[in-house]
Motif scaffolding. Structure first.
Motif, short mmCIF file in Angstrom:
data_model
loop_
_atom_site.label_atom_id
_atom_site.label_comp_id
_atom_site.label_asym_id
_atom_site.label_seq_id
_atom_site.Cartn_x
_atom_site.Cartn_y
_atom_site.Cartn_z
N ILE A 1 0.86 -1.18 0.00
CA ILE A 1 0.00 0.00 0.00
C ILE A 1 0.90 1.23 0.00
O ILE A 1 1.80 1.34 0.83
N THR A 2 0.65 2.13 -0.95
CA THR A 2 1.44 3.35 -1.04
C THR A 2 0.54 4.56 -0.83
O THR A 2 -0.66 4.52 -1.09
N HIS A 3 1.16 5.62 -0.33
CA HIS A 3 0.47 6.90 -0.17
C HIS A 3 1.32 7.95 -0.84
O HIS A 3 2.47 8.17 -0.46
N ARG A 4 0.75 8.57 -1.86
CA ARG A 4 1.46 9.57 -2.67
C ARG A 4 2.79 9.02 -3.17
O ARG A 4 3.84 9.64 -3.06
N GLU A 5 2.72 7.77 -3.67
CA GLU A 5 3.83 7.07 -4.31
C GLU A 5 4.98 6.72 -3.37
O GLU A 5 6.08 6.43 -3.81
N ARG A 6 4.72 6.73 -2.06
CA ARG A 6 5.72 6.28 -1.07
C ARG A 6 5.12 5.09 -0.33
O ARG A 6 3.95 5.10 0.02
N ALA A 7 5.93 4.09 -0.07
CA ALA A 7 5.46 2.89 0.60
C ALA A 7 4.92 3.23 1.99
O ALA A 7 5.60 3.88 2.79
N ALA A 8 3.70 2.81 2.28
CA ALA A 8 3.09 3.05 3.58
C ALA A 8 3.11 1.79 4.42
O ALA A 8 3.42 1.83 5.61
#
Length: 72
Positions: free
Chosen positions: A19-26
């Motif tokens: 799951i990513t948030h704004r293309e960063r791994a969350a």
């Protein structure tokens, strides 16, 4: 409360879900947790489900909660 935005997920061939948030791994989910997430994401609102699974669902009310008598 504003609706979360910017979440996406990728299901990998080995069964993990990233799951990513704004293309960063969350977060990365494996095994049973990944299957539970995928079942929930198909049924519900994907953005809200991903926000809840990553713990990023508290948007906008942190400042108000800090001053609540219960949290002092």
């Amino acid at each position: 409360m504003p609706k979360p935005q910017g979440f996406s997920y990728v299901r990998r061939p080995d069964g993990t879900v990233l799951i990513t948030h704004r293309e960063r791994a969350a977060t990365t989910l494996r095994g049973g947790r990944a299957e539970k997430f995928l079942a929930e994401a198909e049924v519900g609102d994907g953005q809200l489900v991903m926000a809840r699974w990553t713990g990023a669902y508290k948007i906008g009310n942190e400042r108000q909660a800090r001053s609540h008598p219960r949290n002092r």
